[in-house]
Design a protein around this motif. Structure first.
Motif, short mmCIF file in Angstrom:
data_model
loop_
_atom_site.label_atom_id
_atom_site.label_comp_id
_atom_site.label_asym_id
_atom_site.label_seq_id
_atom_site.Cartn_x
_atom_site.Cartn_y
_atom_site.Cartn_z
N UNK A 1 -44.21 -15.26 -31.11
CA UNK A 1 -45.24 -15.86 -31.96
C UNK A 1 -45.04 -17.37 -32.11
N UNK A 2 -43.78 -17.80 -32.05
CA UNK A 2 -43.51 -19.23 -32.22
C UNK A 2 -42.12 -19.56 -31.70
N UNK A 3 -41.94 -20.81 -31.37
CA UNK A 3 -40.63 -21.37 -31.02
C UNK A 3 -40.32 -22.47 -32.02
N UNK A 4 -39.07 -22.49 -32.52
CA UNK A 4 -38.63 -23.58 -33.40
C UNK A 4 -37.64 -24.42 -32.61
N UNK A 5 -37.94 -25.71 -32.50
CA UNK A 5 -37.19 -26.63 -31.63
C UNK A 5 -36.26 -27.50 -32.45
N UNK A 6 -34.97 -27.44 -32.11
CA UNK A 6 -33.97 -28.23 -32.82
C UNK A 6 -33.79 -29.61 -32.22
N UNK A 7 -33.28 -30.53 -33.02
CA UNK A 7 -33.10 -31.92 -32.60
C UNK A 7 -32.05 -32.04 -31.50
N UNK A 8 -31.15 -31.07 -31.41
CA UNK A 8 -30.09 -31.11 -30.41
C UNK A 8 -30.62 -30.92 -28.99
N UNK A 9 -31.77 -30.23 -28.86
CA UNK A 9 -32.36 -30.01 -27.54
C UNK A 9 -32.94 -31.32 -27.00
N UNK A 10 -33.08 -31.38 -25.68
CA UNK A 10 -33.68 -32.56 -25.06
C UNK A 10 -35.16 -32.31 -24.76
N UNK A 11 -35.87 -33.39 -24.55
CA UNK A 11 -37.31 -33.31 -24.30
C UNK A 11 -37.63 -32.55 -23.01
N UNK A 12 -36.68 -32.57 -22.06
CA UNK A 12 -36.90 -31.88 -20.78
C UNK A 12 -36.28 -30.49 -20.75
N UNK A 13 -36.00 -29.91 -21.91
CA UNK A 13 -35.39 -28.59 -22.00
C UNK A 13 -36.25 -27.56 -21.26
N UNK A 14 -35.65 -26.75 -20.37
CA UNK A 14 -36.45 -25.80 -19.59
C UNK A 14 -37.13 -24.73 -20.44
N UNK A 15 -36.50 -24.28 -21.53
CA UNK A 15 -37.14 -23.29 -22.40
C UNK A 15 -38.35 -23.90 -23.10
N UNK A 16 -38.22 -25.16 -23.49
CA UNK A 16 -39.34 -25.86 -24.12
C UNK A 16 -40.50 -25.98 -23.13
N UNK A 17 -40.20 -26.33 -21.88
CA UNK A 17 -41.25 -26.45 -20.86
C UNK A 17 -41.97 -25.12 -20.66
N UNK A 18 -41.21 -24.02 -20.66
CA UNK A 18 -41.81 -22.69 -20.47
C UNK A 18 -42.71 -22.33 -21.67
N UNK A 19 -42.25 -22.66 -22.87
CA UNK A 19 -43.05 -22.38 -24.07
C UNK A 19 -44.37 -23.15 -24.03
N UNK A 20 -44.31 -24.41 -23.59
CA UNK A 20 -45.54 -25.20 -23.46
C UNK A 20 -46.48 -24.58 -22.42
N UNK A 21 -45.89 -24.16 -21.31
CA UNK A 21 -46.67 -23.56 -20.22
C UNK A 21 -47.40 -22.31 -20.68
N UNK A 22 -46.73 -21.51 -21.53
CA UNK A 22 -47.33 -20.26 -22.02
C UNK A 22 -48.23 -20.47 -23.24
N UNK A 23 -48.26 -21.70 -23.75
CA UNK A 23 -49.11 -21.99 -24.91
C UNK A 23 -48.59 -21.42 -26.21
#
Length: 454
Positions: free
Chosen positions: A64-86
């Motif tokens: 339902x949601x992803x919560x992104x921590x400050x420790x992660x980087x902007x190019x994080x692969x999990x973040x990219x996948x979450x964006x891709x899946x909307x």
């Protein structure tokens, strides 16, 4: 709800993960490194990732949601996948607002004192059986987690950090909460890596006030010139209330509040900064329906937040304190507090330069005279930490010149520093250890215990 945390090991992130699991959510998480105490606490609640590192297979359409921590980087692969899946992506302050947008939000901000003021309010509310949600930046006695989100509470009390929300949300965290009651404790330049000038830093607090809804209540420390200006600018739109240091006496090493009719209330905490903190907490508690009688009864038993003038060990002749102080204003206030409370004892103050700002040679001059009340002063920094943060090297001579003390002793080897501290006289002595780090891995409670058991 199914929630996934990217960088679950952070102090606020892992506490939010725990409270959401307790709320009945399905929670997963990932991180490339998780250290104590986060590691043990996540493991206790069945939330520790089986393997460290990022894995895009953890990101599915079932979230339902992803919560992104400050420790992660902007190019994080999990973040990219979450964006891709909307999938909806939140920073943790954004998620806290979403969970409490129909509650009365109380937010405490400022360069110093915000953790302690938040802790004081939480302690008083709990003592008086008030139901409330919260988020605070330190462990507090009587509270299992640093975050609580419930269905029942009508009030939410948040510590308002001015640092950035996430790698993809560059807004300061406290800009996202839009409180009906907001407090600002003071402004002293910090986070130089994000706010390159003092004016830019002050602007973040001005924006905090601007974002408060109409007719909200802004409470501010009246001894700060910049806060007085911010209050004045918003006085036609907000209710504004200034506060100052609470009246008090110090008798035989104990601080006592002076209240109506000359009555005295003994405290566990001390220092002028804490008397200011108590005044701010008092006003907020009044706004939340706590009577003066109940406030003073409760504040008398407040023992402080972890690592805020925390007493590690003591004998009849010696006390060892630990404090989070790292910025110049915090350092100065903490040193002066201990010396004022124990004027007849020798004070040895030890400080680690650990944050990005404190290790920048451009920032060092702001530390001038911050340790002048200490009888003996030591500063430690790690060249390895400077290299890790990719900063320009500094020298012991630059540090000594910046602090403005001819007798300042500067160390770059923590073993050598603690060997010197081990041999301090233990009679009529206080030792104050200040850092937002660990002096390169030192167990400070164990060290304090070794000094007092000899």
């Amino acid at each position: 709800m199914n929630i996934h945390f990217i960088a679950i090991g952070g102090a606020a992130m892992h506490n939010l993960a725990i409270t959401l699991k307790q709320k009945g959510y399905r929670v997963t998480g990932s991180d490339d490194e998780i250290v104590e105490p986060s590691k043990s606490r996540l493991e206790k609640h069945g939330l520790l990732p089986e393997t460290f590192g990022w894995d895009v297979n953890r990101i599915t359409t079932g979230l339902d949601a992803v919560i992104l921590g400050m420790h992660a980087r902007e190019d994080n692969p999990e973040l990219a996948k979450a964006k891709e899946l909307g999938i909806k992506i939140y920073s943790y302050p954004e998620f806290l607002y979403e969970q409490t947008k129909n509650k009365t939000r109380v937010v405490i901000g400022g360069s110093h004192g915000k953790t302690t003021i938040t802790s004081m309010i939480m302690h008083v509310l709990k003592e008086n059986n008030v139901d409330f949600d919260y988020m605070v930046g330190a462990q507090i006695e009587g509270f299992e987690t640093m975050v609580r989100l419930s269905e029942s509470a009508k009030i939410a009390v948040f510590e308002g950090d001015e640092y950035l929300s996430s790698p993809i949300d560059r807004r300061p965290k406290f800009h996202l909460y839009q409180p009906q009651i907001g407090l600002l404790s003071g402004i002293a330049w910090d986070h130089i890596n994000v706010f390159p000038t003092f004016d830019n830093y002050v602007e973040q607090f001005r924006e905090f006030a601007r974002l408060m809804p109409n007719n909200a209540h802004l409470i501010y420390f009246d001894g700060d010139e910049n806060l007085r200006k911010i209050a004045s600018e918003n006085a036609s739109r907000l209710k504004v209330t200034g506060y100052n240091e609470h009246a008090a006496d110090v008798t035989e090493g104990q601080t006592q509040l002076v209240i109506a009719n000359g009555k005295h209330i003994g405290l566990t905490v001390f220092g002028r900064h804490n008397l200011q903190n108590i005044s701010g907490a008092h006003i907020i508690c009044q706004q939340l329906g706590v009577t003066d009688e109940d406030f003073y009864r409760s504040i008398a038993t407040f023992s402080g937040a972890a690592r805020r003038l925390e007493k590690l060990a003591e004998t009849n002749n010696m006390t060892i304190f630990r404090d989070f102080a790292h910025s110049p204003s915090k350092l100065k206030a903490t040193v002066e507090a201990v010396k004022q409370q124990f004027p007849d004892r020798k004070l040895t103050a030890v400080m680690e330069l650990h944050t990005f700002s404190s290790l920048k040679k451009e920032f060092l001059p702001l530390y001038k005279n911050s340790m002048e009340k200490a009888d003996e002063a030591f500063v430690y920094f790690s060249p390895h930490t400077i290299e890790h943060k990719k900063l320009e090297p500094i020298t012991s001579e630059q540090v000594k010149e910046a602090f403005g003390r001819e007798d300042l002793q500067v160390f770059t080897d923590s073993d050598q520093l603690f060997s010197v501290l081990k041999n301090l006289p233990h009679n009529n002595q206080n030792l104050l250890l200040m850092s937002s780090g660990t002096f390169s891995g030192k167990d400070l409670p164990d060290f304090a215990k070794s000094l007092t058991e000899e």
